[in-house]
Design a protein around this motif. Structure first.
Motif, short mmCIF file in Angstrom:
data_model
loop_
_atom_site.label_atom_id
_atom_site.label_comp_id
_atom_site.label_asym_id
_atom_site.label_seq_id
_atom_site.Cartn_x
_atom_site.Cartn_y
_atom_site.Cartn_z
N TYR A 281 38.96 31.44 44.33
CA TYR A 281 37.74 31.29 43.68
C TYR A 281 36.72 30.42 44.29
O TYR A 281 37.18 29.36 44.91
CB TYR A 281 37.74 30.63 42.18
CG TYR A 281 36.51 30.44 41.63
CD1 TYR A 281 35.57 31.08 41.19
CD2 TYR A 281 36.21 28.99 41.34
CE1 TYR A 281 34.30 31.11 40.71
CE2 TYR A 281 34.78 28.71 41.06
CZ TYR A 281 33.84 29.92 40.44
OH TYR A 281 32.66 29.48 40.03
N GLU A 282 35.56 30.88 44.92
CA GLU A 282 34.92 30.07 45.64
C GLU A 282 33.34 30.01 45.15
O GLU A 282 32.36 29.84 46.18
CB GLU A 282 34.87 30.72 46.91
CG GLU A 282 34.31 29.91 48.25
CD GLU A 282 34.57 30.77 49.54
OE1 GLU A 282 34.30 31.82 49.53
OE2 GLU A 282 35.37 30.09 50.54
N GLY A 283 33.25 30.31 43.96
CA GLY A 283 31.97 30.27 43.36
C GLY A 283 31.27 28.92 43.03
O GLY A 283 31.96 27.91 43.33
N SER A 284 30.05 28.82 42.59
CA SER A 284 29.45 27.66 42.55
C SER A 284 28.80 27.40 41.05
O SER A 284 28.54 26.45 40.33
CB SER A 284 28.56 27.16 43.30
OG SER A 284 27.41 28.34 43.19
N LYS A 285 28.57 28.55 40.20
CA LYS A 285 28.26 28.53 38.95
C LYS A 285 28.96 27.92 37.95
O LYS A 285 28.55 27.48 36.85
CB LYS A 285 27.43 30.02 38.59
CG LYS A 285 26.30 30.40 39.45
CD LYS A 285 26.03 31.88 38.92
CE LYS A 285 24.57 32.31 39.81
NZ LYS A 285 24.18 33.48 39.25
N LEU A 286 30.25 28.34 37.95
CA LEU A 286 31.28 27.95 37.18
C LEU A 286 32.16 26.79 37.72
O LEU A 286 32.18 26.49 38.80
CB LEU A 286 32.39 29.22 36.79
CG LEU A 286 31.90 30.49 36.21
CD1 LEU A 286 33.05 31.55 36.05
CD2 LEU A 286 31.50 30.27 34.86
N SER A 287 32.80 26.16 36.72
CA SER A 287 33.79 24.91 37.40
C SER A 287 34.71 25.70 37.98
O SER A 287 35.16 26.94 37.74
CB SER A 287 34.27 24.12 36.23
OG SER A 287 35.09 25.08 35.23
N GLU A 288 35.48 25.05 38.80
CA GLU A 288 36.84 25.66 39.60
C GLU A 288 37.65 26.10 38.66
O GLU A 288 38.28 27.26 38.74
CB GLU A 288 37.42 24.28 40.59
CG GLU A 288 36.37 24.34 41.68
CD GLU A 288 36.94 23.22 42.68
OE1 GLU A 288 36.81 23.65 43.93
OE2 GLU A 288 37.35 22.37 42.24
N GLU A 289 37.89 25.45 37.36
CA GLU A 289 39.13 25.63 36.47
C GLU A 289 38.52 26.96 35.97
O GLU A 289 39.39 27.91 35.72
CB GLU A 289 39.11 24.62 35.39
CG GLU A 289 40.01 23.56 35.99
CD GLU A 289 39.02 22.40 36.70
OE1 GLU A 289 37.87 22.79 37.03
OE2 GLU A 289 39.66 21.24 37.09
N GLU A 290 37.38 26.96 35.46
CA GLU A 290 36.72 28.03 34.48
C GLU A 290 36.72 29.56 35.45
O GLU A 290 37.24 30.61 35.27
CB GLU A 290 35.61 28.10 34.26
CG GLU A 290 35.06 29.12 33.15
CD GLU A 290 35.80 29.49 31.96
OE1 GLU A 290 35.53 30.62 31.37
OE2 GLU A 290 36.50 28.52 31.65
N GLY A 291 36.45 29.28 36.95
CA GLY A 291 36.31 30.45 37.88
C GLY A 291 37.90 30.88 38.04
O GLY A 291 38.01 32.21 38.17
N VAL A 292 38.81 30.01 38.10
CA VAL A 292 40.30 30.51 38.25
C VAL A 292 40.65 31.27 37.16
O VAL A 292 41.30 32.53 37.19
CB VAL A 292 41.12 29.30 38.41
CG1 VAL A 292 42.68 29.78 38.47
CG2 VAL A 292 40.86 28.89 39.88
N ARG A 293 40.25 30.69 35.96
CA ARG A 293 40.58 31.63 34.66
C ARG A 293 40.07 32.88 34.54
O ARG A 293 40.52 33.65 34.20
CB ARG A 293 40.18 30.53 33.41
CG ARG A 293 41.19 29.46 33.27
CD ARG A 293 40.82 28.70 31.87
NE ARG A 293 41.49 27.57 31.43
CZ ARG A 293 41.36 26.34 32.04
NH1 ARG A 293 40.12 26.17 32.54
NH2 ARG A 293 42.27 25.42 31.90
#
Length: 306
Positions: A281-293
């Motif tokens: 996950y390399e996004g910025s809109k979601l937290s890193e935890e939420e992006g992984v989920r």
């Protein structure tokens, strides 16, 4: 008294009934549960938490345990920079290995950066880069990893860098083969994001321990040129020893907004490939935890479609 023929038939019928009864008992486990085998397993790439790691909010040694405890993922992919030059420290490496062994976590690969360009057109600089990677092969072997991910970067024309990369990767792959560690190249910008260019490099290296790590998102060749990601993945899959499921953002349906995951996995499946797919996950809109989920939920959903 039962006649001989009837007795044989009776015994045969009894045997069939007994077998059927045994099969009924075993079917929930031996037939139905094993009838469908997932064609890929999910791992978690440490880069998914690069913001937290760089900010000191997460410790490298804690990453694999977080992967399992928070996301139910027991296969991990490390990033060299987060070792903070302790990859040759026996005590540090023993601690990491002990933690993962105790939790039943599989150390899968190490993504190696900043060790010099394996496609450097300067012979001396390229050889230095090759030797700089040896310690990562050794670290991977110690941790029980199967693979290190490297870069095929260099400055010059496409053909000049290709010739250099074939030489650099070839030399490093020889060392990897001795240690039984795969050397794989990711499409990671520049010429390496040209699927045809990188597949040609693989063909010329021609070593079973040298392969690719197709990344769904890294197909930017230059500021003004981007390679077709679906064509690129298709060209790299014949050499793939892993797949990187890059993600940035998701819609309300849980689909990645920039990458058609179903189309990507149709390409992966068509290549008759099986292996480990890493969440990155390399996004910025979601937290890193939420992006992984979100990425894991998407991969779980994809798996059910095959």
């Amino acid at each position: 008294m039962i006649k001989s023929t009837n007795r044989r038939n009776f015994i045969k019928d009894l045997g069939l009934l007994t077998a059927a009864a045994g099969l009924t008992t075993l079917m929930p486990f031996d037939v139905f549960a094993l009838a469908k085998k997932d064609f890929f397993k999910i791992s978690l790439a440490e880069w998914s938490f690069h913001k937290a790691l760089f900010a000191g909010k997460m410790n490298h040694l804690d990453f694999p345990l977080k992967a399992k405890a928070d996301f139910g993922i027991d296969i991990v992919e490390y990033v060299s920079v987060f070792f903070k030059k302790q990859e040759s420290d026996p005590a540090y490496m023993k601690e990491l290995l002990t933690r993962t062994k105790n939790e039943g976590i599989q150390n899968h690969l190490i993504m190696v950066d900043a060790e010099g360009n394996l496609g450097d057109t300067d012979d001396a600089a390229r050889l230095t880069a090759v030797k700089n990677h040896y310690k990562w092969v050794d670290a991977a072997k110690y941790l029980g990893c199967k693979t290190i991910r490297v870069n095929a970067a260099g400055k010059g024309t496409a053909e000049e860098v290709k010739t250099a990369a074939v030489d650099g990767l070839g030399k490093l792959s020889e060392y990897g083969q001795q240690q039984k560690i795969n050397i794989i190249v990711e499409n990671h910008g520049g010429y390496s994001s040209d699927g045809k260019w990188l597949s040609d490099v693989m063909k010329q290296v021609n070593n079973p321990f040298c392969g690719t790590l197709p990344d769904f998102g890294n197909f930017r060749i230059s500021k003004d040129q981007e390679y077709d990601r679906y064509l690129g993945v298709k060209e790299l899959m014949p050499f793939a020893k892993g797949v990187s499921a890059k993600s940035h953002d998701f819609n309300e349906q849980g689909d990645e907004t920039n990458i058609d995951y179903k189309k990507m996995f149709d390409i992966v499946k068509a290549a008759n490939w099986t292996g480990i797919v890493g969440i990155e996950y390399e996004g910025s809109k979601l937290s890193e935890e939420e992006g992984v989920r979100k990425t894991k939920a998407l991969l779980d959903r994809i798996l059910k479609q095959y």
